[in-house]
Design an enzyme around this catalytic site. Sequence first.
Site, PDB file in Angstrom:
ATOM      1  N   CYS A 154       0.830  -1.185   0.000  1.00  0.00           N
ATOM      2  CA  CYS A 154       0.000   0.000   0.000  1.00  0.00           C
ATOM      3  C   CYS A 154       0.871   1.242   0.000  1.00  0.00           C
ATOM      4  O   CYS A 154       2.080   1.185  -0.156  1.00  0.00           O
ATOM      5  CB  CYS A 154      -0.899  -0.004   1.239  1.00  0.00           C
ATOM      6  SG  CYS A 154      -1.777  -1.557   1.509  1.00  0.00           S
ATOM      7  N   LEU A 166      -3.792  -1.555  -1.476  1.00  0.00           N
ATOM      8  CA  LEU A 166      -3.812  -2.629  -2.469  1.00  0.00           C
ATOM      9  C   LEU A 166      -4.168  -3.899  -1.716  1.00  0.00           C
ATOM     10  O   LEU A 166      -3.397  -4.369  -0.884  1.00  0.00           O
ATOM     11  CB  LEU A 166      -2.447  -2.771  -3.151  1.00  0.00           C
ATOM     12  CG  LEU A 166      -2.308  -3.893  -4.183  1.00  0.00           C
ATOM     13  CD1 LEU A 166      -3.196  -3.631  -5.392  1.00  0.00           C
ATOM     14  CD2 LEU A 166      -0.853  -4.039  -4.624  1.00  0.00           C
ATOM     15  N   ILE A 189      -4.399  -7.495  -0.688  1.00  0.00           N
ATOM     16  CA  ILE A 189      -3.712  -8.763  -0.955  1.00  0.00           C
ATOM     17  C   ILE A 189      -4.177  -9.837   0.028  1.00  0.00           C
ATOM     18  O   ILE A 189      -4.490 -10.956  -0.343  1.00  0.00           O
ATOM     19  CB  ILE A 189      -2.181  -8.594  -0.857  1.00  0.00           C
ATOM     20  CG1 ILE A 189      -1.690  -7.489  -1.814  1.00  0.00           C
ATOM     21  CG2 ILE A 189      -1.475  -9.909  -1.132  1.00  0.00           C
ATOM     22  CD1 ILE A 189      -1.850  -7.810  -3.267  1.00  0.00           C
ATOM     23  N   SER A 228      10.124 -11.840  -7.544  1.00  0.00           N
ATOM     24  CA  SER A 228      11.218 -11.280  -8.320  1.00  0.00           C
ATOM     25  C   SER A 228      12.549 -11.730  -7.719  1.00  0.00           C
ATOM     26  O   SER A 228      12.616 -12.131  -6.561  1.00  0.00           O
ATOM     27  CB  SER A 228      11.111  -9.746  -8.329  1.00  0.00           C
ATOM     28  OG  SER A 228      11.987  -9.177  -9.270  1.00  0.00           O
TER      29      SER A 228
END
Length: 538
Positions: free
Chosen positions: A2, A48, A50, A330
């Site tokens: 966020c 956001l 999740i 990643s």
Amino acid sequence: MCGILAIIGKGKEEEVVKTLSKRMSHRGPDESDLHITENGHILSHERLSIIDLHSGKQPIRGTKSAWMVHNGEIYNHQELRDGILKEHTFRTKSDSEVIVHLYEEFGYDFCNLLDGDWAFVVVDGDDFIAGRDPMGVKPLYYGLDDRGRVYFSSEMKPIADQCKTFSTFPPGHYYTPTTGFVKYYTPEYEDFEKAINSLDLELIRTSLTEATRKRLMSDVPIGVLLSGGLDSSLTSSIASRLLANKGKKLHSFSIGLDADAPDAKAARKVAEFLGTEHHEIHFTIEEGIKILDQLIWHLETYDVTSIRASTPMYFLSKAITDMGIKVVLSGEGADEIFGGYLYFRNAPSTEEFQKETIERVQKLFTADLLRADKSTMAHGLEARVPFLDKAFLEMAIQIKPEEKQPKTYNGVEKYILRKAFDTPENPYLPQEVLWRQKEQFSDGVGYNWIDQLIDYCATKVSDEQLAAAEMEFPYNTPTTKEAYFYRTIFNKYYPQISAAQTVRKWIPKWQENQDPSGRANAAHVQADIEIAKSNSVV
């Protein structure tokens, strides 16, 4: 993941704070909220979603008077709920809520209990604590305005024109009004002489697998950034196996200038080998140049390496979120831990090699982690980095440096990482990828990208401008036309000296050419041949 904004001190208008917070609404496109405490302090949050999609809205209140905002993920939140916080009453199922309860239980001394990547602010009356994860995976800035109010923010955008001074919040620290900054993360590996662990290939393999398993925690779909290099290919392979055990298929994503880019070809091979649902994105050099202005606004840096590598990552992140994926794994961190950059071949001694790996890990938050966070969060995408799991990191850095040095293995970088996953009976990757030479991301998308980017910047900056660079930019003066061009864009959005001082330039050691591209190292030419010859060393 966020965007958080906290203002400690009275008098800031609510509507102004909402406007400031919305400057980073890209970090949390799902919802936003704001709370003003009884003492007039303000907490704002751009979310956001999740974990706990329905009841995890922030700011979150504790059992009593404390309120909290948090950016990131706490991977051991269920363990904390079931253990030391089992007597606490939780309002949500969000991983974030454990932070405010840990504060209620332990006061300031709880950051080392968190396993994850995070930045948070807890406010309790006029008392408060702000903290950032050990490596700085999640960004955080702090500042002071002319009325003495203290600001904390996930990005510079909300505070740069509000504060008379501001800076990057140091990783591995917390801050309170009574203690100032406290370094809570003090790993043994900070002493280079403590690197005495014997090589254990199985431990490397099981530790990285566990680090990846944690980062599959999500209530939304997860993908992987697959460049086709060793690091992203390994995390993709591990994640693919873990998800297959649950009957799920992994989505993988790669980017290049075209289908023949070095990374695109390798990623395609890995995806086919693993059986992922693979998506290949292309961008043109013209498109890359066109978004430089917007990109630098998002990145909040003028570092050459970060901008070169962030451009393809920016395009890729947009394509991923358009497909409905919110979280990706990643490969950041492996090159720093294992001495994977080609210039590490030139280390003058084992001691200097080890010192450089430690320093690079400690400075990741100024470069690769900044890029990984801000180029993905520009589109509301969360990037998770298994190699920087605290347990894996501390194990790997303390392996004897002679076991990690490329010269021990005829110049092969990250040899022990490759060897740990070289399991012929149940292969993780194709041999040609497992032993593929290092390509830095900005090179691997296609060599023409950097070459033409340098040429373009040269047309935008005159010889006279570069000669007078020190007059215009006395701090961290740019020395090339490319660096000068990026600095002018940065200065347009962030003209404050405090902003310029948050940036650290990435410069490789032990090589004559100071350009950060991997191809600038003479080892790049010979490495393919040498790795092919050496992949069966001991």
